[in-house]
Design an enzyme around this catalytic site. Structure first.
Site, PDB file in Angstrom:
ATOM      1  N   ASP A 160      -5.601   2.393   4.108  1.00  0.00           N
ATOM      2  CA  ASP A 160      -5.310   1.122   4.860  1.00  0.00           C
ATOM      3  C   ASP A 160      -5.133  -0.467   3.708  1.00  0.00           C
ATOM      4  O   ASP A 160      -5.188  -1.309   4.403  1.00  0.00           O
ATOM      5  CB  ASP A 160      -6.673   0.380   5.745  1.00  0.00           C
ATOM      6  CG  ASP A 160      -7.888   0.798   4.850  1.00  0.00           C
ATOM      7  OD1 ASP A 160      -8.533  -0.774   5.371  1.00  0.00           O
ATOM      8  OD2 ASP A 160      -7.882   1.824   3.695  1.00  0.00           O
ATOM      9  N   ASP A 194      -7.931   8.635   2.746  1.00  0.00           N
ATOM     10  CA  ASP A 194      -8.998   6.959   2.302  1.00  0.00           C
ATOM     11  C   ASP A 194     -10.062   7.123   2.560  1.00  0.00           C
ATOM     12  O   ASP A 194      -9.783   7.757   3.964  1.00  0.00           O
ATOM     13  CB  ASP A 194      -7.809   5.682   2.519  1.00  0.00           C
ATOM     14  CG  ASP A 194      -8.629   4.814   1.613  1.00  0.00           C
ATOM     15  OD1 ASP A 194      -9.836   4.879   1.277  1.00  0.00           O
ATOM     16  OD2 ASP A 194      -8.765   3.770   2.827  1.00  0.00           O
ATOM     17  N   THR A 227     -10.730   8.621  -2.610  1.00  0.00           N
ATOM     18  CA  THR A 227     -11.321   6.847  -2.194  1.00  0.00           C
ATOM     19  C   THR A 227     -11.560   5.982  -3.964  1.00  0.00           C
ATOM     20  O   THR A 227     -11.452   6.570  -4.713  1.00  0.00           O
ATOM     21  CB  THR A 227     -12.727   7.455  -1.715  1.00  0.00           C
ATOM     22  OG1 THR A 227     -13.640   6.473  -2.172  1.00  0.00           O
ATOM     23  CG2 THR A 227     -13.672   8.116  -3.184  1.00  0.00           C
ATOM     24  N   ASN A 259      -4.817  -0.637  -2.411  1.00  0.00           N
ATOM     25  CA  ASN A 259      -5.452   0.774  -3.333  1.00  0.00           C
ATOM     26  C   ASN A 259      -4.955   1.956  -3.124  1.00  0.00           C
ATOM     27  O   ASN A 259      -4.739   2.878  -3.469  1.00  0.00           O
ATOM     28  CB  ASN A 259      -7.122   0.575  -3.986  1.00  0.00           C
ATOM     29  CG  ASN A 259      -7.313   1.107  -2.624  1.00  0.00           C
ATOM     30  OD1 ASN A 259      -7.376   1.018  -1.536  1.00  0.00           O
ATOM     31  ND2 ASN A 259      -8.914   2.364  -3.664  1.00  0.00           N
TER      32      ASN A 259
END
Length: 270
Positions: free
Chosen positions: A217, A9, A43, A220
């Site tokens: 983190d 991410d 991402t 999503n």
């Protein structure tokens, strides 16, 4: 060591508080790549605001954008590239009802398309600050089905908007809520999430699920952390995500938490 797929991410994970990759993180990720591991950015960001980060990292692996909606290798033709979409009629319907619903701003996107209903500088330049006539979101310009529809909404109406979106368009879309100071919602094609993206990459590289290492983190990242053989949550991650993690970094994203963890995990230190 067995080849790993390392899924990263960006915001709050690979990037520090200034939204950049620190020199140390860059060195460790390049070391992991040279050691034969597949290092991939996974991402929620569109390609247009993650391209520079990918280029800075200088690793020629596939990248997943839009939380799993787009899988591609930047700057080259990849025969496994995919892009998922949902009906553009949803965007037209929402445009008509913006005021009534409490939507202040809308942007429709694909890999190389960004249309917005008006320019508005917010959220780290996410929405375009200026538009030409071809970039205005309307029925004439939105010629194909979008991969993502992002909306800045009235904070007080957010819950009602989410409920409406799920009730009316739920068969075609997923509704995502952004973390951060601005009340932003994102629509993606039904079934799209980061786990689908990493599964696709792992299948293509013949990497077993047990050899997927994912870092995240935020909410999503949930499906990806859950799906990965080894899901690592940042020290600064949400409590809900930490509860499903295999491990948590000792340092946060601003203190090279990912780099330190990965260097130890892959035994990259000399």
């Amino acid at each position: 060591m067995q080849q790993k797929l390392i899924a990263l991410d960006l915001d709050g994970t690979t990037l520090n508080e200034h939204s950049v990759i620190s020199p140390r993180t860059k060195v460790v990720l390049q070391k992991a790549s040279r050691a034969g591991h597949i290092v991939s950015i996974v991402t929620g960001r569109p390609y247009r605001i993650s391209k520079q980060i990918y280029d800075d990292l200088n690793i020629k692996t596939p990248m997943i954008n839009f939380n799993g909606g787009l899988g591609h290798i930047p700057h080259q033709k990849w025969d496994k590239e995919y892009q998922k979409t949902f009906p553009r009629e949803i965007a037209f319907d929402l445009l008509k009802n913006m005021k009534h619903l409490g939507i202040k701003l809308m942007a429709a996107e694909k890999k190389s398309m960004i249309l917005a209903n008006n320019p508005y500088a917010v959220q780290d330049d996410f929405f375009p600050a200026s538009l030409n006539s071809e970039q205005i979101l309307n029925q004439q310009n939105l010629k194909t089905d979008p991969t993502s529809l992002t909306m800045l909404v009235d904070e007080h109406k957010k819950a009602a908007i989410i409920k409406h979106l799920n009730q009316v368009y739920g068969a075609n879309i997923e509704v995502g809520v952004w973390g951060g100071v601005n009340p932003i919602l994102e629509l993606e094609p039904k079934g799209v999430n980061k786990a689908e993206g990493i599964k696709y990459l792992a299948d293509n590289y013949k990497i077993d699920r047990s050899n997927i290492v994912a870092f995240g983190d935020e909410h999503n990242d949930r499906e990806m952390i859950d799906y990965a053989g080894w899901g690592v949550v940042m020290r600064n991650g949400t409590s809900a995500l930490k509860r499903i993690a295999n491990d948590i970094t000792t340092a946060d994203n601003t203190h090279d938490g990912l780099a330190t963890y990965l260097e130890n995990y892959l035994k990259l230190a000399k």
